[in-house]
Motif scaffolding. Structure first.
Motif, short mmCIF file in Angstrom:
data_model
loop_
_atom_site.label_atom_id
_atom_site.label_comp_id
_atom_site.label_asym_id
_atom_site.label_seq_id
_atom_site.Cartn_x
_atom_site.Cartn_y
_atom_site.Cartn_z
N PHE A 107 30.76 30.60 23.25
CA PHE A 107 29.76 31.30 22.41
C PHE A 107 28.36 31.12 22.98
O PHE A 107 27.59 32.08 23.08
N LEU A 108 28.01 29.89 23.38
CA LEU A 108 26.67 29.63 23.88
C LEU A 108 26.44 30.32 25.22
O LEU A 108 25.36 30.87 25.48
N TRP A 124 35.32 26.69 22.44
CA TRP A 124 34.72 27.93 21.94
C TRP A 124 33.22 27.82 21.72
O TRP A 124 32.49 28.79 21.82
N LYS A 125 32.76 26.62 21.42
CA LYS A 125 31.31 26.41 21.33
C LYS A 125 30.67 26.74 22.67
O LYS A 125 29.67 27.47 22.74
N LYS A 132 25.87 34.05 24.52
CA LYS A 132 25.06 34.18 23.29
C LYS A 132 24.53 35.59 23.06
O LYS A 132 24.76 36.18 21.99
N PRO A 190 37.44 23.77 19.02
CA PRO A 190 36.02 24.01 18.74
C PRO A 190 35.11 23.77 19.94
O PRO A 190 34.15 24.52 20.16
N ASP A 191 35.42 22.76 20.74
CA ASP A 191 34.59 22.45 21.91
C ASP A 191 34.62 23.58 22.94
O ASP A 191 33.58 24.00 23.45
N LEU A 236 27.19 38.28 22.41
CA LEU A 236 27.95 37.98 21.20
C LEU A 236 27.12 38.27 19.95
O LEU A 236 27.63 38.80 18.96
N LEU A 237 25.81 37.98 20.03
CA LEU A 237 24.95 38.24 18.87
C LEU A 237 24.87 39.75 18.58
O LEU A 237 24.84 40.17 17.43
#
Lengths: 279, 279
Positions: B231-232, B227-228, B235, B224-225, B238-239
């Motif tokens: 993603f950021l 990929w967080k 951003k 999770p770390d 990806l949005l």
């Protein structure tokens, strides 16, 4: 014992291959004559028949491995024409609508509703694999409505194939499968459509994809006809699952939009707990 | 040649393992001392160092294989302290923000921005695999900003690992990866959250899942770390990808709601064309 298989694709073909290895005599029927001759050529069946009547005359066990819509139609005709020593088994990926139709038929007790949790994204006789079912689960639905002998024959065949038997009401089956199978297909079809849409304007984008994309988009290669039938037969449950999926997607999207690092991490950490369940 | 690796997880650890096999001397640093000693125990590195300074003193090539956020911070510090005979390479899954930061740094030309298209859903030193990179693609971004020597050393290392080199501007890289990697992760995290949500009320539902669910949900097991950060860092792109994905999902949903068999079949047939691109 002679077993007749109707539908000689991935599931029917793989059943033929595996049951032939166990020395059963396999008769095969498929609407598509090319599939029928391919099944014979690949050794999935001992004999191809051009008419379901012929199969019904000779076989003691009849397995229907067609798309769900065709199963719904065949169950009525076949139960009506069946003899008391015959067993009819279906392998559809949805069970509620099929069982509801069977319940209205004469000789309902000769029918066993089954769903093998096995498959690949490939289809047709060429996709058949002899060990597709080994070690996999076979769900038997509403089995109290089958007579003892039919159920016993079905159970013994599937056990011989090395399958683990699970019993479940057909309506529960369809709820569960909406989440753990049908929704996965929807997500994969949507992912493929998204990538193909963007591919139009960005040439070669898919050249850059790795094993992650391949894994998530794999199910989009599945047979559209087969899956259209499944989606429609399990419409209500699948729409509930899709809605929940859209909610979860939207939660991730909002956290990203707001650069809410803490919420993103919370959602992804929760999601990653799936590894405790699926090793 | 001595190579220093910062971050000894799946990517850094696998690089260490593969480069050690090619007889490079590998120094390893990881913020987490347990990872450092595990990397030594598993033979991913020749020597663990407790301080990045020590690594910078000894290594001629420094590879950063940490989460993206940490790469953004490390690039500045390391370029500033680097010697003219040193090469700095990063392995982040996003490239635009990292390159933008590097462009503002002294000694920018000692930096090579790289992204190996390779990985699994596992993380940490125990997940390292010696042939993770063999036959895979390595994307080199904005390579015209690296000096000839640095680029040559990076290219030769990756070629030795059996990788295919692809060159691309960092902003294009991030657009493409949003579609063919990052979106897959979002879809998988959302699928896992959906299944876990329903699991609360329907015990054992995941027991019924087969290879299809496993395949589509696999990426939700990812760190999770890591990929967080990705993603950021990506951003905006990806949005856009998530929005298009939601549109496609909603098209499938509407066709199902309306029992529009023809439209469903059309969408799924289009989606299944992915098999012509991804064999």
């Amino acid at each position: 014992m002679t077993i007749g298989i109707i539908g000689l694709g991935l599931i029917g073909g793989s059943l033929g291959l595996a049951l032939k290895k166990l020395n059963y005599k396999i008769l095969g029927f498929d609407n598509n004559p090319i599939h029928r001759s391919a099944a014979l050529k690949y050794g999935l069946i001992d004999k191809g028949v051009a008419d379901i009547e012929l199969l019904l005359n000779e076989a003691e066990v009849i397995i229907i491995a067609t798309p769900v819509t065709a199963i719904e139609q065949l169950v009525t005709t076949l139960l009506r024409s069946s003899r008391s020593d015959q067993v009819l088994i279906d392998c559809g990926s949805t069970k509620k609508s099929i069982c509801e139709i069977a319940n209205l038929c004469p000789n309902r007790d000769r029918f066993v509703a089954a769903h093998p949790i096995a498959g690949t994204e490939f289809s047709g006789p060429a996709a058949a694999i002899s060990d597709l079912f080994t070690g996999q689960k076979m769900i038997l639905c509403d089995s109290e409505k089958s007579n003892k002998r039919s159920l016993q024959i079905a159970r013994s065949l599937f056990t011989e194939l090395g399958m683990e038997l699970i019993y479940m009401p057909s309506d529960e089956h369809d709820i569960h499968l909406a989440y753990v199978s049908h929704l996965s297909h929807v997500s994969s079809f949507a992912l493929s459509l998204t990538a193909l849409e963007i591919e139009k304007s960005h040439e070669q984008i898919l050249n850059l994809s790795g094993s992650g994309f391949a894994s998530t988009v794999r199910l989009a290669k599945s047979n559209p006809d087969t899956w259209k039938s499944i989606f429609l037969a399990n419409k209500e449950n699948l729409l509930v699952a899709v809605k929940e999926y859209q909610n979860q997607l939207s939660n991730l999207q909002k956290a990203l939009e707001n650069e809410n690092s803490e919420e993103l991490l919370k959602l992804m950490t929760r999601a990653s707990e799936i590894k405790k369940i699926l090793k």
